[in-house]
Design a protein around this motif. Structure first.
Motif, PDB file in Angstrom:
ATOM      1  N   TYR A   1      -3.586 -14.345  27.041  1.00  0.00           N
ATOM      2  CA  TYR A   1      -2.092 -14.857  25.977  1.00  0.00           C
ATOM      3  C   TYR A   1      -0.911 -14.183  27.256  1.00  0.00           C
ATOM      4  CZ  TYR A   1      -5.854 -15.145  22.951  1.00  0.00           C
ATOM      5  OH  TYR A   1      -6.745 -15.954  22.473  1.00  0.00           O
TER       6      TYR A   1
ATOM      7  N   SER B   1       3.926 -13.683  27.567  1.00  0.00           N
ATOM      8  CA  SER B   1       4.988 -13.741  26.418  1.00  0.00           C
ATOM      9  C   SER B   1       4.821 -15.503  27.946  1.00  0.00           C
ATOM     10  CB  SER B   1       5.950 -12.740  27.364  1.00  0.00           C
ATOM     11  OG  SER B   1       5.992 -12.865  28.376  1.00  0.00           O
TER      12      SER B   1
ATOM     13  N   PHE C   1       4.373 -10.066  30.786  1.00  0.00           N
ATOM     14  CA  PHE C   1       3.328  -9.684  29.370  1.00  0.00           C
ATOM     15  C   PHE C   1       3.068 -10.357  29.731  1.00  0.00           C
ATOM     16  CE2 PHE C   1       7.388  -7.108  29.138  1.00  0.00           C
ATOM     17  CZ  PHE C   1       7.154  -6.498  29.440  1.00  0.00           C
TER      18      PHE C   1
ATOM     19  N   TRP D   1      -1.303 -10.547  27.404  1.00  0.00           N
ATOM     20  CA  TRP D   1      -2.837  -9.224  27.314  1.00  0.00           C
ATOM     21  C   TRP D   1      -3.754 -10.433  26.962  1.00  0.00           C
ATOM     22  CZ3 TRP D   1       2.042 -11.707  24.752  1.00  0.00           C
ATOM     23  CH2 TRP D   1       1.970 -12.163  23.923  1.00  0.00           C
TER      24      TRP D   1
ATOM     25  N   ASP E   1      -8.430 -11.067  26.222  1.00  0.00           N
ATOM     26  CA  ASP E   1      -9.552 -10.447  25.550  1.00  0.00           C
ATOM     27  C   ASP E   1     -10.917 -10.662  26.436  1.00  0.00           C
ATOM     28  OD1 ASP E   1     -10.397 -12.439  23.727  1.00  0.00           O
ATOM     29  OD2 ASP E   1      -8.362 -12.560  23.100  1.00  0.00           O
TER      30      ASP E   1
ATOM     31  N   SER F   1     -10.290  -5.130  25.637  1.00  0.00           N
ATOM     32  CA  SER F   1      -8.712  -5.737  25.430  1.00  0.00           C
ATOM     33  C   SER F   1      -7.649  -4.800  26.404  1.00  0.00           C
ATOM     34  CB  SER F   1      -8.406  -6.165  23.772  1.00  0.00           C
ATOM     35  OG  SER F   1      -8.266  -4.975  23.460  1.00  0.00           O
ATOM     36  N   GLY F   2      -6.888  -5.597  26.752  1.00  0.00           N
ATOM     37  CA  GLY F   2      -5.897  -5.590  27.814  1.00  0.00           C
ATOM     38  C   GLY F   2      -4.622  -6.025  27.741  1.00  0.00           C
ATOM     39  N   VAL F   3      -3.606  -5.095  28.052  1.00  0.00           N
ATOM     40  CA  VAL F   3      -2.123  -5.496  28.550  1.00  0.00           C
ATOM     41  C   VAL F   3      -1.755  -5.832  30.034  1.00  0.00           C
ATOM     42  CG1 VAL F   3       0.238  -5.629  27.357  1.00  0.00           C
ATOM     43  CG2 VAL F   3      -1.924  -4.794  25.946  1.00  0.00           C
TER      44      VAL F   3
ATOM     45  N   ARG G   1       1.184  -6.082  32.970  1.00  0.00           N
ATOM     46  CA  ARG G   1       2.936  -6.449  33.074  1.00  0.00           C
ATOM     47  C   ARG G   1       2.698  -6.987  34.835  1.00  0.00           C
ATOM     48  NH1 ARG G   1       6.754  -2.998  35.064  1.00  0.00           N
ATOM     49  NH2 ARG G   1       5.317  -1.445  35.439  1.00  0.00           N
TER      50      ARG G   1
ATOM     51  N   GLU H   1      -1.475  -2.040  32.174  1.00  0.00           N
ATOM     52  CA  GLU H   1      -0.700  -1.228  31.091  1.00  0.00           C
ATOM     53  C   GLU H   1      -1.312  -0.133  29.661  1.00  0.00           C
ATOM     54  OE1 GLU H   1       2.852   0.032  31.036  1.00  0.00           O
ATOM     55  OE2 GLU H   1       3.442  -1.572  33.008  1.00  0.00           O
ATOM     56  N   HIS H   2      -2.320  -1.787  29.776  1.00  0.00           N
ATOM     57  CA  HIS H   2      -3.112  -0.913  27.806  1.00  0.00           C
ATOM     58  C   HIS H   2      -4.404  -1.648  28.500  1.00  0.00           C
ATOM     59  CE1 HIS H   2      -4.237   0.520  24.242  1.00  0.00           C
ATOM     60  NE2 HIS H   2      -4.207   1.384  24.142  1.00  0.00           N
ATOM     61  N   TYR H   3      -6.013  -0.612  28.503  1.00  0.00           N
ATOM     62  CA  TYR H   3      -6.750  -0.999  28.702  1.00  0.00           C
ATOM     63  C   TYR H   3      -8.155  -0.819  27.389  1.00  0.00           C
ATOM     64  CZ  TYR H   3     -11.354  -3.692  29.614  1.00  0.00           C
ATOM     65  OH  TYR H   3     -12.118  -4.412  30.384  1.00  0.00           O
TER      66      TYR H   3
END
Length: 177
Positions: free
Chosen positions: A98, A100, A105, A107, A109, A122-124, A126, A135-137
């Protein structure tokens, strides 16, 4: 008031998620998939480039409740694995992406085939001027519902051990911005 704010957030997320799903083009998705696949391959071959793909203030959450690290903590923890020819091997079997509306951005899964069995993550990410950064996993072991009660009992039994046997929880302090 809480319900009102929650309703607004859900509405915005629903509209945003629909817009992101339909706005991503195939070329962008191909680049994102290639980046994530390469990141997993870096670990499979113990390449330190794995950590360079995580943002400097990025967060990695592993499968154990004590595994919450920033990039440098994660790198220090994983050193023993990266000192070998292979750290761990995660192969994505399904991934949803997905974005923005400005595509900065991302994200996602994914379902993963791993040495632990099937995992979910799941992750985010940039998008920067130089490429992508994670940024996040968050990684989790996929537990089938049919055996969840057995797993829950094992976890409760393990956590009931005296505190001297339990590992301390690692606290992450936010980096200065």
């Amino acid at each position: 008031m809480k319900n009102f704010i929650l309703s607004i957030c859900i509405a915005l997320f629903s509209v945003g998620a629909h817009a992101q799903t339909s706005s991503g083009d195939a070329a962008e998705r191909k680049q994102i998939n290639a980046f994530i696949d390469e990141w997993h391959d870096d670990a499979a071959h113990a390449r330190l480039a794995y950590f360079d793909k995580i943002a400097p203030n990025g967060i990695y959450i592993g499968t154990d409740k004590n595994e919450l690290w920033n990039r440098e903590q994660f790198k220090a923890w994983a050193k023993r694995f990266f000192d070998r020819k292979s750290a761990w091997s995660f192969k994505s079997t399904k991934r949803n992406i997905y974005m923005s509306s400005d595509k900065k951005f991302i994200w996602f899964d994914e379902l993963l085939d791993t040495q632990m069995g099937v995992c979910q993550a799941s992750g985010v990410m940039r998008k920067t001027d130089t490429g992508f950064e994670i940024e996040h996993y968050q990684l989790s072991i996929a537990v089938p519902n049919e055996v969840a009660d057995k797993v829950t009992k094992l976890v409760k039994k393990h956590e009931a051990k005296p505190p001297a046997e339990a590992k301390p929880v690692v606290e992450i302090k936010p980096a200065a911005q």
